[in-house]
Design a protein around this motif. Structure first.
Motif, PDB file in Angstrom:
ATOM      1  N   MET A  72       0.762  -1.236  -0.132  1.00  0.00           N
ATOM      2  CA  MET A  72      -0.060   0.080  -0.408  1.00  0.00           C
ATOM      3  C   MET A  72       0.383   1.281   0.306  1.00  0.00           C
ATOM      4  SD  MET A  72      -3.290   0.275   0.333  1.00  0.00           S
ATOM      5  CE  MET A  72      -4.246  -0.685  -1.370  1.00  0.00           C
ATOM      6  N   SER A  73       1.940   0.972   0.389  1.00  0.00           N
ATOM      7  CA  SER A  73       2.981   2.334   0.196  1.00  0.00           C
ATOM      8  C   SER A  73       3.337   3.244  -0.960  1.00  0.00           C
ATOM      9  CB  SER A  73       4.415   2.033   1.262  1.00  0.00           C
ATOM     10  OG  SER A  73       5.031   1.314   0.919  1.00  0.00           O
ATOM     11  N   ALA A  77       1.581   6.654  -2.452  1.00  0.00           N
ATOM     12  CA  ALA A  77       2.950   7.229  -3.348  1.00  0.00           C
ATOM     13  C   ALA A  77       2.614   7.489  -4.949  1.00  0.00           C
ATOM     14  CB  ALA A  77       4.230   6.392  -3.376  1.00  0.00           C
ATOM     15  N   LEU A  78       2.266   6.667  -5.020  1.00  0.00           N
ATOM     16  CA  LEU A  78       1.670   7.054  -7.421  1.00  0.00           C
ATOM     17  C   LEU A  78       0.329   7.925  -7.000  1.00  0.00           C
ATOM     18  CD1 LEU A  78       1.920   3.160  -8.606  1.00  0.00           C
ATOM     19  CD2 LEU A  78       3.653   6.028  -9.095  1.00  0.00           C
ATOM     20  N   ASN A  97       8.699   5.439   0.136  1.00  0.00           N
ATOM     21  CA  ASN A  97       7.794   6.283   0.186  1.00  0.00           C
ATOM     22  C   ASN A  97       7.500   7.521   0.354  1.00  0.00           C
ATOM     23  OD1 ASN A  97       7.235   6.178   2.856  1.00  0.00           O
ATOM     24  ND2 ASN A  97       5.969   4.522   2.543  1.00  0.00           N
ATOM     25  N   ASP A  98       8.284   8.350   0.000  1.00  0.00           N
ATOM     26  CA  ASP A  98       8.613   9.706  -0.057  1.00  0.00           C
ATOM     27  C   ASP A  98       8.793  10.256  -1.699  1.00  0.00           C
ATOM     28  OD1 ASP A  98       9.354   9.972   2.745  1.00  0.00           O
ATOM     29  OD2 ASP A  98      11.516  10.410   2.117  1.00  0.00           O
ATOM     30  N   ILE A 126      -0.464  10.382   5.519  1.00  0.00           N
ATOM     31  CA  ILE A 126       0.112  11.430   4.829  1.00  0.00           C
ATOM     32  C   ILE A 126       0.798  12.520   5.105  1.00  0.00           C
ATOM     33  CG2 ILE A 126      -0.246  12.255   2.316  1.00  0.00           C
ATOM     34  CD1 ILE A 126      -1.705   9.553   1.158  1.00  0.00           C
ATOM     35  N   GLY A 127       1.185  13.132   4.867  1.00  0.00           N
ATOM     36  CA  GLY A 127       1.559  14.776   5.456  1.00  0.00           C
ATOM     37  C   GLY A 127       2.656  15.191   4.428  1.00  0.00           C
ATOM     38  N   VAL A 128       1.912  16.733   3.404  1.00  0.00           N
ATOM     39  CA  VAL A 128       1.963  17.051   2.684  1.00  0.00           C
ATOM     40  C   VAL A 128       2.581  18.926   3.113  1.00  0.00           C
ATOM     41  CG1 VAL A 128       1.430  17.531  -0.126  1.00  0.00           C
ATOM     42  CG2 VAL A 128       0.606  15.914   1.166  1.00  0.00           C
TER      43      VAL A 128
END
Ligand code: BTN
Length: 237
Positions: A72-73, A77-78, A97-98, A126-128
């Motif tokens: 799932m990572s 990411a996609l 997964n960065d 998820i952090g953006v």
């Protein structure tokens, strides 16, 4: 429409969702916080969580026909890459997964597994960096605002992300990891390059040659031996 629940403040969206996952929360739920008081990253690092950035988590429950949930990572990411290229170009994926722009970290993903057997699930946090980015971190960071001059609204970003994630998740569930792996590699940084991988007690150097069928990083050591790395931090890209 996805079930997106917004909170003014949480300790950590992953913790809030983990509590719901133990009861009857269904896959597809998203938790968003305007700010977090105990945001955390991989390997126990602090995740700076000021208002203006996106902090969200979603839940995926193991379906018997699904491939392993750890993949799932890459799915996340996609979906995140697809979402953020609508705001800024030149985003690359860094194992595991960065998301990076010109080597600077734009976002991070934290996977936390829970439940057992038929209740197995994974929380994807998820952090953006939309409006802000931290200055005092080991890897240089950036934000959408620093790159483009404008910070998108977190709720707009998570709405698009939920749609994109649902599509990638369905594709992975129906067709397996191969298409996800190919798409991930096409957007990745460092493939074919010499990299450093730091494991708990060990540091490896070698050529990043690809991903195996489970998602482990394949590293060709100077001895010629190929080593599959399941967890670690990559440097040199
Ligand atoms: C990383 O170390 O790169 C992963 C960072 C993950 C941060 C997000 S923000 C939303 C969710 N809640 C947390 O406490 N962490 C994740």
């Amino acid at each position: 429409m996805a079930d997106i629940r917004r909170y003014a403040e949480l300790a950590s969206t992953n913790d809030a969702l983990a509590a719901l996952a133990l009861s009857d929360a269904v896959e597809g739920i998203w938790i968003v916080a305007d700010q977090q008081t105990s945001g955390r990253g991989r390997r126990g690092r602090i995740w700076h969580s000021p208002p203006g950035n996106l902090f969200c988590s979603t839940l995926v429950r193991q379906n018997p026909v699904d491939p392993p949930l750890q993949q799932m990572s890459f799915v996340a990411a996609l979906a995140l890459h697809e979402t953020l290229v609508a705001y800024t170009g030149n985003i690359h994926l860094k194992w595991p997964n960065d998301l990076l722009v010109e080597g600077k970290k734009l976002s991070g993903i934290l996977l936390e597994a829970g439940g057992a057997k038929e209740n197995a699930h994974v929380i994807i946090g998820i952090g953006v960096n939309l409006a802000h980015y931290p200055e005092d971190v080991e890897r240089p960071a950036t934000s959408i605002a620093a790159l483009t001059g404008a910070a998108p609204q977190p709720m707009d970003v998570v709405t698009r992300l939920a749609e994109n994630f649902a599509r990638w998740r369905a594709n992975w569930g129906a067709h397996g990891f191969a298409a996800v792996r190919a798409a991930w590699l096409a957007r990745a940084t460092g493939v074919g390059q010499r990299i450093e991988v730091r494991l708990g007690q060990e540091t490896l150097f070698g050529m990043f040659t690809g991903l195996d069928e489970a998602g482990a990083l394949l590293l060709r050591l100077d001895s010629g031996v190929i080593r599959a790395v399941h967890a670690g931090d990559v440097y040199g890209i």
